[in-house]
Design a protein around this motif. Structure first.
Motif, PDB file in Angstrom:
ATOM      1  N   GLN A  77       1.664   3.522  -3.065  1.00  0.00           N
ATOM      2  CA  GLN A  77       1.849   4.970  -2.975  1.00  0.00           C
ATOM      3  C   GLN A  77       3.204   5.247  -2.321  1.00  0.00           C
ATOM      4  O   GLN A  77       3.406   4.906  -1.155  1.00  0.00           O
ATOM      5  N   GLN A  98       0.801  -1.219   0.000  1.00  0.00           N
ATOM      6  CA  GLN A  98       0.000   0.000   0.000  1.00  0.00           C
ATOM      7  C   GLN A  98       0.834   1.270   0.000  1.00  0.00           C
ATOM      8  O   GLN A  98       0.566   2.190  -0.775  1.00  0.00           O
ATOM      9  N   SER A  99       1.822   1.335   0.876  1.00  0.00           N
ATOM     10  CA  SER A  99       2.502   2.608   1.115  1.00  0.00           C
ATOM     11  C   SER A  99       3.979   2.397   1.399  1.00  0.00           C
ATOM     12  O   SER A  99       4.362   1.454   2.110  1.00  0.00           O
ATOM     13  N   ARG A 140       6.087   7.931  -1.190  1.00  0.00           N
ATOM     14  CA  ARG A 140       6.418   9.326  -0.880  1.00  0.00           C
ATOM     15  C   ARG A 140       7.860   9.384  -0.391  1.00  0.00           C
ATOM     16  O   ARG A 140       8.262   8.588   0.463  1.00  0.00           O
ATOM     17  N   ASN A 171       0.775  -0.455  -7.677  1.00  0.00           N
ATOM     18  CA  ASN A 171       0.034   0.747  -7.274  1.00  0.00           C
ATOM     19  C   ASN A 171       0.317   1.157  -5.835  1.00  0.00           C
ATOM     20  O   ASN A 171      -0.552   1.710  -5.144  1.00  0.00           O
ATOM     21  N   ASP A 230       3.781   7.790 -11.971  1.00  0.00           N
ATOM     22  CA  ASP A 230       2.502   7.710 -11.273  1.00  0.00           C
ATOM     23  C   ASP A 230       2.686   7.006  -9.932  1.00  0.00           C
ATOM     24  O   ASP A 230       3.400   5.997  -9.825  1.00  0.00           O
ATOM     25  N   ASN A 231       2.041   7.519  -8.907  1.00  0.00           N
ATOM     26  CA  ASN A 231       2.060   6.969  -7.542  1.00  0.00           C
ATOM     27  C   ASN A 231       3.332   7.307  -6.771  1.00  0.00           C
ATOM     28  O   ASN A 231       3.494   6.830  -5.644  1.00  0.00           O
ATOM     29  N   ILE A 232       4.253   8.089  -7.353  1.00  0.00           N
ATOM     30  CA  ILE A 232       5.441   8.519  -6.617  1.00  0.00           C
ATOM     31  C   ILE A 232       5.414  10.041  -6.473  1.00  0.00           C
ATOM     32  O   ILE A 232       5.248  10.760  -7.455  1.00  0.00           O
ATOM     33  N   GLN A 233       5.573  10.496  -5.230  1.00  0.00           N
ATOM     34  CA  GLN A 233       5.699  11.919  -4.939  1.00  0.00           C
ATOM     35  C   GLN A 233       7.028  12.152  -4.227  1.00  0.00           C
ATOM     36  O   GLN A 233       7.364  11.418  -3.293  1.00  0.00           O
ATOM     37  N   ALA A 249       5.496   1.195  -7.444  1.00  0.00           N
ATOM     38  CA  ALA A 249       4.506   2.196  -7.838  1.00  0.00           C
ATOM     39  C   ALA A 249       3.748   1.782  -9.092  1.00  0.00           C
ATOM     40  O   ALA A 249       2.514   1.891  -9.155  1.00  0.00           O
TER      41      ALA A 249
END
Length: 438
Positions: free
Chosen positions: A327, A288-289, A329, A325, A353-356, A321
């Motif tokens: 997420q 998830q994260s 950070r 999917n 996508d899905n990477i900040q 990611a």
């Protein structure tokens, strides 16, 4: 302490009989133990913490009954002595004086450090050695070929320990943002950590490292497939709760699974998990994260000439990611000494996508002059929905392949929530900036 030493001997006996089978005596152990997160918050930042690195270290050192083992890159605890007190130099003086006082009351103090250099002299450890404290230096380059002993490690009475990002430097207590794990009254896990310290201690006398086999005396007690099962309390010893945290731990004993990982491969004794393997497992197992805080991130070497590409971690993050999917950070430090090769890789990751990705920028101190090599987020940790990884290494190839480092890997929902809340606090703080700013 006699009981603790007997317990460690029993654990070592079982492990040496069959190192792949952990003794039943280690299960549900550390009933009276605690686990805490200690942080250094640079003076002037509007961030609070439950437990400061300074207070954690003072508590460990002043309560030592028999032994203190210190493994650090270098010692500059007195480096702020000549500065205006507003800079916080007293915090380092406190730790230095506590070490001296412990020695004076008969505590066996051992220090292992990287070989001193012009940039990192051994003035303070020479002073401690003259008092009778045992000090050894590792000529890391001669043994490994390059790199340094980058570990930050404290072990007290073979039952309590600190592993984290903070150097034995006054600025790591007052002017640099740091994070580490403090274990207290847990000889089960600390016995395994002591083995890593003993490798450093003995390696300081080596002319060459063992090839592929450190021998039974250095066999890991726990690893990523046979973790320690520990009954621990994470109530922060009733320190003031951080109002910004969503979850501070329940204040009751819970079961934890935990293991120590090491770098570089040359210091991986039998059954020991490599630091890069622990990190990769955490990334690859996330569903998830993934939240990362580290000073330097680059899918290359940082200290070679020329530097070379090393996409192991980078590929794993992109795959998490894109394929699952997850997420992702990432909170990476930007300061006066950020390598110019770093931003390009972070800009690239931020396009996935899905990477900040964000920068964490510690503002200059309110008083001039500014102190070199301070005002930076130096913490090195990762938290997923499943586990916590707290280490001593920046994320480039050099740190995992030639540099001495450690990580504590923790599996417990409340502890993971606590570390996640710290990441969220920083991510949403006024000290983050868009990756496009640099």
């Amino acid at each position: 302490m006699i009981i603790n030493r007997l317990f460690i001997i029993i654990v070592l006996f079982f492990v040496n009989v069959n190192s792949k089978i952990i003794s039943e005596s280690t299960l549900n152990s550390c009933q009276g133990g605690t686990i805490q997160i200690a942080e250094s918050i640079p003076l002037g930042l509007d961030i609070s913490t439950n437990l400061s690195t300074h207070d954690a270290w003072m508590d460990l050192i002043t309560n030592a009954q028999e032994s203190i083992d210190l493994g650090f890159f270098y010692f500059t605890l007195l480096g702020g002595s000549d500065l205006d007190p507003v800079y916080g130099g007293q915090l380092g003086i406190d730790i230095f004086n506590a070490i001296v006082e412990a020695h004076s009351r008969g505590i066996n103090v051992r220090i292992v450090q990287n070989e001193p250099s012009e940039s990192f002299p051994d003035t303070e450890t020479q002073t401690l050695a003259k008092l009778g404290i045992q000090v050894r230096s590792i000529d890391w380059v001669s043994l490994v070929g390059s790199g340094v002993l980058h570990t930050k490690l404290i072990i007290i009475d073979e039952s309590s320990a600190y592993v984290g990002s903070a150097n034995a430097d006054w600025s790591s207590l007052a002017q640099v943002k740091e994070l580490g794990i403090v274990l207290k009254n847990c000889p089960t896990m600390v016995a395994d950590t002591e083995i890593a310290f003993q490798q450093y201690w003995n390696a300081a006398d080596f002319t060459s490292l063992p090839i592929n086999d450190w021998g039974s005396n250095y066999q890991a007690l726990f690893n990523n497939t046979n973790m320690a099962s520990l009954s621990l309390n994470n109530n922060n010893n009733n320190n003031n709760k951080n109002k910004n945290n969503d979850n501070d731990g329940s204040g009751t004993n819970q079961m934890y699974e935990m293991f120590l990982a090491v770098s570089p491969p040359q210091f991986q004794s039998t059954y020991r998990t490599g630091d890069i393997d622990a990190l990769m497992d955490a990334i690859n197992n996330a569903d998830q994260s993934i939240c990362i805080t580290v000073m330097d991130y680059t899918p290359t070497t940082l200290y070679n000439d020329p530097n070379t590409y090393w996409p192991l971690i980078d590929n794993a993050l992109r795959a998490a990611a894109f394929n699952r999917n997850v997420q992702v950070r990432m909170l990476i430090s930007h300061w006066n000494y950020t390598s110019p090769i770093i931003p390009q890789w972070l800009h690239s990751l931020n396009q996935v996508d899905n990477i900040q990705v964000r920068w964490f920028v510690v503002p200059d101190f309110s008083t001039n002059p500014q102190i070199p090599y301070t005002r930076v987020n130096h913490a090195k940790f990762m938290v997923t929905e499943k586990q916590s990884y707290v280490g001593t290494s920046n994320w480039s190839q050099d740190y995992f392949t030639v540099t001495g480092g450690l990580s504590y890997n923790v599996f417990n929902n409340d502890f993971t929530n606590q570390l996640q809340s710290i990441f969220n606090r920083d991510w949403n703080s006024p000290y983050t900036q868009p990756i496009q700013n640099f």
